[in-house]
Write a protein that holds these residues in place. Structure first.
Motif, PDB file in Angstrom:
ATOM      1  N   ASP A  74       0.864  -1.180   0.000  1.00 33.05           N
ATOM      2  CA  ASP A  74       0.000   0.000   0.000  1.00 33.05           C
ATOM      3  C   ASP A  74       0.902   1.232   0.000  1.00 33.05           C
ATOM      4  O   ASP A  74       1.382   1.671   1.047  1.00 33.05           O
ATOM      5  N   ILE A  75       1.157   1.776  -1.183  1.00 31.27           N
ATOM      6  CA  ILE A  75       2.098   2.889  -1.302  1.00 31.27           C
ATOM      7  C   ILE A  75       1.432   4.108  -1.927  1.00 31.27           C
ATOM      8  O   ILE A  75       0.351   4.010  -2.517  1.00 31.27           O
ATOM      9  N   TYR A  76       2.073   5.259  -1.792  1.00 30.63           N
ATOM     10  CA  TYR A  76       1.583   6.477  -2.441  1.00 30.63           C
ATOM     11  C   TYR A  76       2.763   7.386  -2.764  1.00 30.63           C
ATOM     12  O   TYR A  76       3.847   7.250  -2.192  1.00 30.63           O
ATOM     13  N   LEU A  77       2.536   8.302  -3.687  1.00 26.57           N
ATOM     14  CA  LEU A  77       3.565   9.261  -4.085  1.00 26.57           C
ATOM     15  C   LEU A  77       3.439  10.511  -3.232  1.00 26.57           C
ATOM     16  O   LEU A  77       2.408  11.193  -3.262  1.00 26.57           O
ATOM     17  N   GLU A  78       4.490  10.817  -2.474  1.00 29.59           N
ATOM     18  CA  GLU A  78       4.504  12.020  -1.650  1.00 29.59           C
ATOM     19  C   GLU A  78       4.775  13.258  -2.511  1.00 29.59           C
ATOM     20  O   GLU A  78       4.057  14.254  -2.440  1.00 29.59           O
ATOM     21  N   LYS A  79       5.839  13.185  -3.340  1.00 27.48           N
ATOM     22  CA  LYS A  79       6.200  14.294  -4.221  1.00 27.48           C
ATOM     23  C   LYS A  79       7.281  13.821  -5.189  1.00 27.48           C
ATOM     24  O   LYS A  79       7.832  12.725  -5.039  1.00 27.48           O
ATOM     25  N   VAL A  80       7.575  14.655  -6.177  1.00 27.71           N
ATOM     26  CA  VAL A  80       8.649  14.385  -7.124  1.00 27.71           C
ATOM     27  C   VAL A  80       9.777  15.379  -6.861  1.00 27.71           C
ATOM     28  O   VAL A  80       9.554  16.581  -6.771  1.00 27.71           O
ATOM     29  N   LEU A  81      10.980  14.847  -6.732  1.00 21.04           N
ATOM     30  CA  LEU A  81      12.154  15.658  -6.453  1.00 21.04           C
ATOM     31  C   LEU A  81      13.081  15.659  -7.666  1.00 21.04           C
ATOM     32  O   LEU A  81      12.983  14.793  -8.532  1.00 21.04           O
ATOM     33  N   SER A  82      13.993  16.613  -7.722  1.00 19.45           N
ATOM     34  CA  SER A  82      14.978  16.630  -8.797  1.00 19.45           C
ATOM     35  C   SER A  82      16.379  16.706  -8.207  1.00 19.45           C
ATOM     36  O   SER A  82      16.588  17.238  -7.117  1.00 19.45           O
ATOM     37  N   GLN A  83      17.326  16.140  -8.924  1.00 17.40           N
ATOM     38  CA  GLN A  83      18.725  16.156  -8.501  1.00 17.40           C
ATOM     39  C   GLN A  83      19.598  16.275  -9.747  1.00 17.40           C
ATOM     40  O   GLN A  83      19.365  15.575 -10.736  1.00 17.40           O
ATOM     41  N   THR A  84      20.586  17.157  -9.699  1.00 18.24           N
ATOM     42  CA  THR A  84      21.500  17.334 -10.824  1.00 18.24           C
ATOM     43  C   THR A  84      22.876  16.780 -10.463  1.00 18.24           C
ATOM     44  O   THR A  84      23.402  17.051  -9.383  1.00 18.24           O
ATOM     45  N   TYR A  85      23.417  15.984 -11.365  1.00 19.17           N
ATOM     46  CA  TYR A  85      24.723  15.349 -11.139  1.00 19.17           C
ATOM     47  C   TYR A  85      25.734  15.879 -12.152  1.00 19.17           C
ATOM     48  O   TYR A  85      25.368  16.236 -13.284  1.00 19.17           O
ATOM     49  N   GLN A  86      26.988  15.902 -11.758  1.00 19.16           N
ATOM     50  CA  GLN A  86      28.058  16.277 -12.665  1.00 19.16           C
ATOM     51  C   GLN A  86      28.728  15.006 -13.179  1.00 19.16           C
ATOM     52  O   GLN A  86      29.276  14.227 -12.402  1.00 19.16           O
ATOM     53  N   ILE A  87      28.666  14.809 -14.488  1.00 26.52           N
ATOM     54  CA  ILE A  87      29.177  13.591 -15.104  1.00 26.52           C
ATOM     55  C   ILE A  87      30.460  13.915 -15.876  1.00 26.52           C
ATOM     56  O   ILE A  87      30.427  14.689 -16.843  1.00 26.52           O
ATOM     57  N   PRO A  88      31.605  13.358 -15.463  1.00 25.88           N
ATOM     58  CA  PRO A  88      32.846  13.595 -16.211  1.00 25.88           C
ATOM     59  C   PRO A  88      32.833  12.865 -17.553  1.00 25.88           C
ATOM     60  O   PRO A  88      32.474  11.689 -17.623  1.00 25.88           O
ATOM     61  N   LEU A  89      33.205  13.559 -18.628  1.00 29.35           N
ATOM     62  CA  LEU A  89      33.241  12.967 -19.960  1.00 29.35           C
ATOM     63  C   LEU A  89      34.675  12.619 -20.352  1.00 29.35           C
ATOM     64  O   LEU A  89      35.633  13.089 -19.732  1.00 29.35           O
ATOM     65  N   GLU A  90      34.811  11.800 -21.392  1.00 32.86           N
ATOM     66  CA  GLU A  90      36.138  11.340 -21.826  1.00 32.86           C
ATOM     67  C   GLU A  90      37.032  12.481 -22.298  1.00 32.86           C
ATOM     68  O   GLU A  90      38.256  12.403 -22.207  1.00 32.86           O
ATOM     69  N   ASN A  91      36.431  13.564 -22.797  1.00 30.12           N
ATOM     70  CA  ASN A  91      37.235  14.688 -23.292  1.00 30.12           C
ATOM     71  C   ASN A  91      37.684  15.633 -22.179  1.00 30.12           C
ATOM     72  O   ASN A  91      38.260  16.690 -22.436  1.00 30.12           O
ATOM     73  N   GLY A  92      37.368  15.250 -20.927  1.00 28.64           N
ATOM     74  CA  GLY A  92      37.812  16.045 -19.786  1.00 28.64           C
ATOM     75  C   GLY A  92      36.820  17.085 -19.312  1.00 28.64           C
ATOM     76  O   GLY A  92      37.030  17.735 -18.272  1.00 28.64           O
ATOM     77  N   THR A  93      35.731  17.268 -20.049  1.00 28.02           N
ATOM     78  CA  THR A  93      34.721  18.242 -19.635  1.00 28.02           C
ATOM     79  C   THR A  93      33.711  17.597 -18.684  1.00 28.02           C
ATOM     80  O   THR A  93      33.683  16.375 -18.520  1.00 28.02           O
ATOM     81  N   ILE A  94      32.896  18.435 -18.082  1.00 29.73           N
ATOM     82  CA  ILE A  94      31.872  17.976 -17.145  1.00 29.73           C
ATOM     83  C   ILE A  94      30.493  18.258 -17.723  1.00 29.73           C
ATOM     84  O   ILE A  94      30.202  19.373 -18.172  1.00 29.73           O
ATOM     85  N   GLN A  95      29.652  17.244 -17.726  1.00 31.99           N
ATOM     86  CA  GLN A  95      28.275  17.400 -18.195  1.00 31.99           C
ATOM     87  C   GLN A  95      27.317  17.325 -17.010  1.00 31.99           C
ATOM     88  O   GLN A  95      27.466  16.471 -16.144  1.00 31.99           O
ATOM     89  N   GLN A  96      26.379  18.244 -16.971  1.00 29.20           N
ATOM     90  CA  GLN A  96      25.383  18.220 -15.903  1.00 29.20           C
ATOM     91  C   GLN A  96      24.149  17.458 -16.383  1.00 29.20           C
ATOM     92  O   GLN A  96      23.629  17.719 -17.466  1.00 29.20           O
ATOM     93  N   LYS A  97      23.705  16.499 -15.570  1.00 32.76           N
ATOM     94  CA  LYS A  97      22.531  15.711 -15.921  1.00 32.76           C
ATOM     95  C   LYS A  97      21.522  15.780 -14.785  1.00 32.76           C
ATOM     96  O   LYS A  97      21.868  15.573 -13.618  1.00 32.76           O
ATOM     97  N   LYS A  98      20.302  16.063 -15.151  1.00 29.92           N
ATOM     98  CA  LYS A  98      19.225  16.205 -14.165  1.00 29.92           C
ATOM     99  C   LYS A  98      18.343  14.963 -14.170  1.00 29.92           C
ATOM    100  O   LYS A  98      18.005  14.425 -15.232  1.00 29.92           O
ATOM    101  N   TYR A  99      17.987  14.508 -12.972  1.00 30.94           N
ATOM    102  CA  TYR A  99      17.124  13.340 -12.820  1.00 30.94           C
ATOM    103  C   TYR A  99      15.939  13.676 -11.926  1.00 30.94           C
ATOM    104  O   TYR A  99      16.045  14.490 -11.001  1.00 30.94           O
ATOM    105  N   TRP A 100      14.824  13.047 -12.233  1.00 30.10           N
ATOM    106  CA  TRP A 100      13.641  13.118 -11.373  1.00 30.10           C
ATOM    107  C   TRP A 100      13.633  11.917 -10.440  1.00 30.10           C
ATOM    108  O   TRP A 100      14.024  10.820 -10.833  1.00 30.10           O
ATOM    109  N   PHE A 101      13.162  12.107  -9.220  1.00 29.16           N
ATOM    110  CA  PHE A 101      13.019  11.016  -8.262  1.00 29.16           C
ATOM    111  C   PHE A 101      11.637  11.093  -7.605  1.00 29.16           C
ATOM    112  O   PHE A 101      11.213  12.165  -7.166  1.00 29.16           O
ATOM    113  N   ALA A 102      10.963   9.948  -7.546  1.00 28.97           N
ATOM    114  CA  ALA A 102       9.661   9.875  -6.884  1.00 28.97           C
ATOM    115  C   ALA A 102       9.876   9.560  -5.401  1.00 28.97           C
ATOM    116  O   ALA A 102      10.526   8.577  -5.070  1.00 28.97           O
TER     117      ALA A 102
END
Length: 243
Positions: free
Chosen positions: A206-234
């Motif tokens: 018996d579950i329910y959704l309280e809210k949706v949250l977001s989180q942004t991560y910094q992902i290192p790429l092979e060329n040495g740059t950093i990519q920001q990626k955003k994810y949703w979390f329930a």
């Protein structure tokens, strides 16, 4: 004298999502194996499942509804793969003492991941089992739904999945709404899920959704740059629970 052949005891890597649940169902309908344990890797500080973001209380509730013992493997937040493997090896030690030498995974087509798992387990004289390997993911998604499983989208890439799709059920409507470049089972990490009902459960959660949250991560790429990626979390909760 009995002519029955003893089943091979196996521990299933359990993320709480649809692939784990479907792999369990396949194993329970396979005369060769008996799933005697589940194991879940959790952040030492967060007490949550990696990119799923699911709290260990929810995973424990699943295990109780499944009627299978759950082993929790905690790893440090440093992201150090050596520390992670150390935690896994400690768990393998405990499994070996119980006579369990097979580990099952819900992976479908990630060749590099399968190779990594097999090689690491072979070093310890364990064997990997992949009940869903090379299934067509489109067919697998439809079969999962048709079998009566219920699961909610608990995490997703903000680039590919809309915020209002997080927390909803994995359904035929959800599949139809996915962009063509998104795998129907989210096998490339596009989305993750939390299974709360189905043929492997003695009772639905018996579950329910309280809210949706977001989180942004910094992902290192092979060329040495950093990519920001955003994810949703329930933020999924259990009704009548302190969590």
């Amino acid at each position: 004298m009995s002519n029955s052949i003893s089943k091979i005891p196996i521990s299933l890597s359990w993320s709480g999502g649809k692939d784990s649940a479907f792999a369990l169902w396949k194993l329970q309908n396979d005369s060769r194996y008996e799933v005697t344990r589940l194991h879940t890797t959790l952040g030492e500080q967060t007490r949550r499942v990696g990119m799923h973001g699911i709290h260990e209380d929810l995973i424990q509730a699943q295990a109780e509804a499944l009627g299978i013992p759950l082993d929790r493997i905690y790893y440090p937040a440093s992201g150090d793969n050596v520390a992670y493997e150390k935690a896994i090896n400690k768990y393998l030690d405990s499994l070996g003492e119980l006579g369990v030498k097979h580990i099952a995974y819900g992976d479908i087509f990630l060749e590099d991941l399968r190779k990594y798992r097999e090689e690491k387990l072979a070093e310890r004289n364990f064997q990997a089992v992949f009940p869903l390997w090379k299934f067509n993911t489109q067919a697998l998604a439809h079969e999962f739904i048709a079998a009566g499983f219920k699961t909610k989208i608990c995490a997703a890439s903000a680039e590919l999945i809309n915020e209002n799709q997080v927390g909803i059920d994995f359904s035929e409507d959800f599949l139809e709404s996915l962009p063509e470049l998104v795998d129907p089972c989210g096998e490339n990490g596009e989305f993750h899920s939390f299974c709360y009902a189905g043929p492997v459960f003695a009772r639905p959660l018996d579950i329910y959704l309280e809210k949706v949250l977001s989180q942004t991560y910094q992902i290192p790429l092979e060329n040495g740059t950093i990519q920001q990626k955003k994810y949703w979390f329930a933020d999924i909760r259990i009704s009548n629970s302190g969590f």
